[in-house]
Design a protein around this motif. Sequence first.
Motif, mmCIF file in Angstrom:
data_model
loop_
_atom_site.group_PDB
_atom_site.id
_atom_site.type_symbol
_atom_site.label_atom_id
_atom_site.label_comp_id
_atom_site.label_asym_id
_atom_site.label_seq_id
_atom_site.Cartn_x
_atom_site.Cartn_y
_atom_site.Cartn_z
ATOM 1 N N ALA A 41 0.906 -1.319 -0.045
ATOM 2 C CA ALA A 41 -0.073 -0.022 -0.046
ATOM 3 C C ALA A 41 0.907 1.277 0.182
ATOM 4 O O ALA A 41 0.362 2.168 -0.541
ATOM 5 C CB ALA A 41 -0.940 -0.134 1.188
ATOM 6 N N VAL A 42 1.945 1.194 0.576
ATOM 7 C CA VAL A 42 2.811 2.362 0.827
ATOM 8 C C VAL A 42 3.191 2.611 -0.869
ATOM 9 O O VAL A 42 3.219 3.718 -1.212
ATOM 10 C CB VAL A 42 4.198 2.166 1.754
ATOM 11 N N GLY A 43 3.803 1.835 -1.453
ATOM 12 C CA GLY A 43 4.045 1.844 -2.933
ATOM 13 C C GLY A 43 3.130 2.310 -3.717
ATOM 14 O O GLY A 43 3.340 3.044 -4.605
ATOM 15 N N VAL A 44 1.934 1.844 -3.474
ATOM 16 C CA VAL A 44 0.989 2.441 -4.401
ATOM 17 C C VAL A 44 0.324 3.763 -4.217
ATOM 18 O O VAL A 44 0.587 4.500 -5.026
ATOM 19 C CB VAL A 44 -0.565 1.713 -3.964
ATOM 20 N N ILE A 45 0.484 4.355 -2.929
ATOM 21 C CA ILE A 45 0.211 5.704 -2.559
ATOM 22 C C ILE A 45 1.343 6.624 -3.309
ATOM 23 O O ILE A 45 1.097 7.601 -3.615
ATOM 24 C CB ILE A 45 0.129 6.033 -1.223
ATOM 25 N N GLN A 46 2.619 5.954 -2.879
ATOM 26 C CA GLN A 46 3.806 6.894 -3.329
ATOM 27 C C GLN A 46 3.829 6.846 -4.712
ATOM 28 O O GLN A 46 4.439 7.943 -5.431
ATOM 29 C CB GLN A 46 4.976 5.688 -3.063
ATOM 30 N N ASN A 47 3.278 6.205 -5.696
ATOM 31 C CA ASN A 47 3.171 6.188 -7.090
ATOM 32 C C ASN A 47 1.987 6.609 -7.613
ATOM 33 O O ASN A 47 1.956 7.135 -8.964
ATOM 34 C CB ASN A 47 3.722 4.974 -7.821
ATOM 35 N N LEU A 48 0.892 6.397 -6.848
ATOM 36 C CA LEU A 48 -0.481 6.946 -7.337
ATOM 37 C C LEU A 48 -0.480 8.630 -7.646
ATOM 38 O O LEU A 48 -0.876 8.928 -9.041
ATOM 39 C CB LEU A 48 -1.558 6.622 -6.504
ATOM 40 N N PHE A 49 -0.127 9.394 -6.839
ATOM 41 C CA PHE A 49 -0.348 10.792 -6.908
ATOM 42 C C PHE A 49 0.732 11.402 -8.020
ATOM 43 O O PHE A 49 0.160 12.284 -8.798
ATOM 44 C CB PHE A 49 0.007 11.239 -5.604
ATOM 45 N N PRO A 50 2.086 10.824 -8.054
ATOM 46 C CA PRO A 50 2.983 11.219 -9.056
ATOM 47 C C PRO A 50 2.148 11.109 -10.428
ATOM 48 O O PRO A 50 2.444 11.768 -11.481
ATOM 49 C CB PRO A 50 4.050 10.718 -8.731
ATOM 50 N N ALA A 51 1.557 9.990 -10.693
ATOM 51 C CA ALA A 51 1.035 9.588 -12.002
ATOM 52 C C ALA A 51 0.179 10.483 -12.433
ATOM 53 O O ALA A 51 -0.076 11.067 -13.433
ATOM 54 C CB ALA A 51 0.448 8.218 -11.916
ATOM 55 N N PHE A 52 -1.009 10.889 -11.274
ATOM 56 C CA PHE A 52 -1.847 11.977 -11.847
ATOM 57 C C PHE A 52 -1.437 13.284 -12.100
ATOM 58 O O PHE A 52 -1.819 13.853 -12.944
ATOM 59 C CB PHE A 52 -2.954 11.835 -10.811
ATOM 60 N N THR A 53 -0.327 13.619 -11.392
ATOM 61 C CA THR A 53 0.235 14.857 -11.296
ATOM 62 C C THR A 53 0.883 15.112 -12.686
ATOM 63 O O THR A 53 0.823 16.228 -13.292
ATOM 64 C CB THR A 53 1.327 15.089 -10.350
#
Length: 111
Positions: free
Chosen positions: A78-90
Motif C-alpha cells: 500500500a505504501v508503494g501504491v500511494i507513493q506512485n499513485l499521486f505522481p502519476a496523476f500529477t
Amino acid sequence: MDFMNQSLPWLEWTGVHMSPWKLIGLTGALMFGGRWLVQFVASRRAGKPVIPRLFWYMSVLGSLMTLSYFVFSAKQDAVGVIQNLFPAFTALYSLRLDIKHRGWHRDRASH
C-alpha cells in the motif's frame, strides 16, 4: 498471472530473484529517477531551468510501471501504491497542460 511473480530462469545464475513484475517495477523506478537527468541536460543546454516534454512522458510511464508493480505483483504494498499513485496523476495533468499550451511539436520547434 502467477508466472509474473516467478523467477526469470535466464537470470537465475545471478542469484537474484527477478520476476517479470520486479523487472517492470525496477524499469519504472529507473525511468522515474532518470527523468531528472533529462531535465538537467535540457536546462544545461538552454542555460535556464526548463522541463522538456520527455520529462513528463518519463514521469507518467515510470509512475504507472512502478504503480502496476505494487498493485499487481506479489508485493501488494500500500505504501508503494500511494507513493506512485499521486505522481502519476500529477504527471498526466502536467503533460496535458504542456500539450494544451505549447502544442504537440513544442520540443521539435525549439531546436
